[in-house]
Design an enzyme around this catalytic site. Structure first.
Site, short mmCIF file in Angstrom:
data_model
loop_
_atom_site.label_atom_id
_atom_site.label_comp_id
_atom_site.label_asym_id
_atom_site.label_seq_id
_atom_site.Cartn_x
_atom_site.Cartn_y
_atom_site.Cartn_z
N GLU A 70 -8.27 -5.73 -12.51
CA GLU A 70 -8.75 -6.86 -11.94
C GLU A 70 -8.16 -7.95 -12.24
O GLU A 70 -7.17 -7.91 -13.37
CB GLU A 70 -10.12 -6.84 -12.89
CG GLU A 70 -11.15 -5.74 -12.65
CD GLU A 70 -12.39 -5.78 -13.32
OE1 GLU A 70 -12.71 -6.86 -14.17
OE2 GLU A 70 -13.20 -4.72 -13.29
N GLU A 108 -15.54 -8.20 -4.60
CA GLU A 108 -16.77 -7.64 -5.23
C GLU A 108 -17.70 -8.84 -5.10
O GLU A 108 -17.45 -10.16 -5.67
CB GLU A 108 -16.76 -7.15 -6.49
CG GLU A 108 -17.97 -6.70 -7.07
CD GLU A 108 -17.90 -5.69 -8.34
OE1 GLU A 108 -17.00 -5.20 -8.71
OE2 GLU A 108 -18.96 -5.53 -8.99
O1 KIV Z 1 -15.39 0.48 -11.53
C1 KIV Z 1 -16.13 0.43 -10.59
O2 KIV Z 1 -16.92 1.47 -10.16
C2 KIV Z 1 -15.39 -0.48 -9.61
C3 KIV Z 1 -16.12 -0.69 -8.39
C4 KIV Z 1 -17.56 -1.38 -8.32
C5 KIV Z 1 -15.38 -1.32 -7.44
O3 KIV Z 1 -14.55 -1.20 -10.02
#
Ligand code: KIV
Length: 271
Positions: A122, A189
């Site tokens: 991220e 997201e």
């Molecule tokens: O951890 C997860 O499931 C994610 C998705 C929401 C993209 O990062």
């Protein structure tokens, strides 16, 4: 019929081709062998071993507590089941933000110990150096912008991100940075659909959305949410394809009744 249906193995190259030809990319989460087998046999393109395992598998209220060892356990179980899908594994909180060497070491552990095909992390410009270092070892990296759950305590809320102009501009710049350093794909997201459409058209790499509208190159959902195993989480973007919580509960209630009433096992079910 899609020309990609017969592709034996989905690679980052295949995902690029899908974007070029306008074929939407399907992605779902999985954290264990049995479920990953079902997703793969259904023909899912990408399986994400998400750090959402922290919520849906371990019962924590955020993605922060899950450890690298736990992610490696989940990912290696998934990889053992998968023949066709590309398997991407989330780098968990605290295993890549410190410095780029730590990011590389965590990614190498994931690739070596699980057999997965790529990692996801991220952030934008702040993780640029880490992305470069991971890529220098030949490990494909997927980015993740917009609502980034590992930063939930900084945001303080799960509301839609990048609604205002300055945050939207920063997101677009970050998306370009991630593409320039070499990410093979990007997750967006919970951002406005128009912004996601802009990023998708400006980038050459495939953009996968969750709560980011219909104009991205593909969609991802958390499996437990789309199957209705989780009940309390009900954002507007989530489409539930089943109500497995109620279905499993119903089956278990019937089993309990059958055991208590001596209906199970019957004569044919014994030796
Ligand atoms: O951890 C997860 O499931 C994610 C998705 C929401 C993209 O990062």
């Amino acid at each position: 019929m899609s020309i990609f249906q017969n592709v034996k193995r989905i690679t980052t190259h295949v995902l690029n081709e899908m974007k070029l030809r306008g074929e939407k990319i399907s992605m779902l989460t999985a954290y264990d062998y049995s479920i990953a087998r079902i997703l793969d046999s259904a023909g899912i393109d990408v399986i994400l071993v998400g750090d959402s395992a922290s919520n849906v598998m371990a019962g924590y209220d955020s993605t922060l507590p899950i450890t690298l060892n736990e992610m490696i356990y989940h990912a290696s179980s998934v990889v053992r089941a998968v023949k066709r899908a590309l398997v991407v594994v989330d780098l968990p909180f605290g295993t890549y933000q410190g410095n780029s060497k730590e990011a590389l070491n965590s990614s190498i552990r994931i690739m070596k110990e699980t057999g997965a095909h790529a990692v996801k992390l991220e952030g934008g410009r702040e993780v640029k150096e880490s992305v470069e270092r991971i890529l220098s070892a030949g490990i494909p990296v997927m980015g993740h912008l917009g609502l980034t759950p590992q930063s939930i305590h900084k945001f303080g809320t799960f509301v839609v991100r990048a609604r205002d102009e300055s945050e939207a501009n920063k997101l677009v710049e970050d998306a370009h940075i991630l593409e320039e350093v070499g990410c093979f794909s990007l997750v967006l997201e919970k951002i406005p659909a128009t912004l996601a459409a802009r990023v998708t058209s400006e980038l050459k790499i495939p953009v996968i959305g969750i709560g980011a509208g219909r104009f991205t190159d593909g969609q991802v959902l958390v499996l437990h949410d789309m199957l209705g195993i989780t009940q309390e989480f009900s954002p507007r973007f989530l489409r539930r394809y089943h109500n497995l919580f109620e279905e499993i509960k119903g089956a278990v209630e019937t089993y309990i009744r059958d055991v208590k009433t001596l209906d199970f096992p019957n004569e044919k079910e014994q030796y």
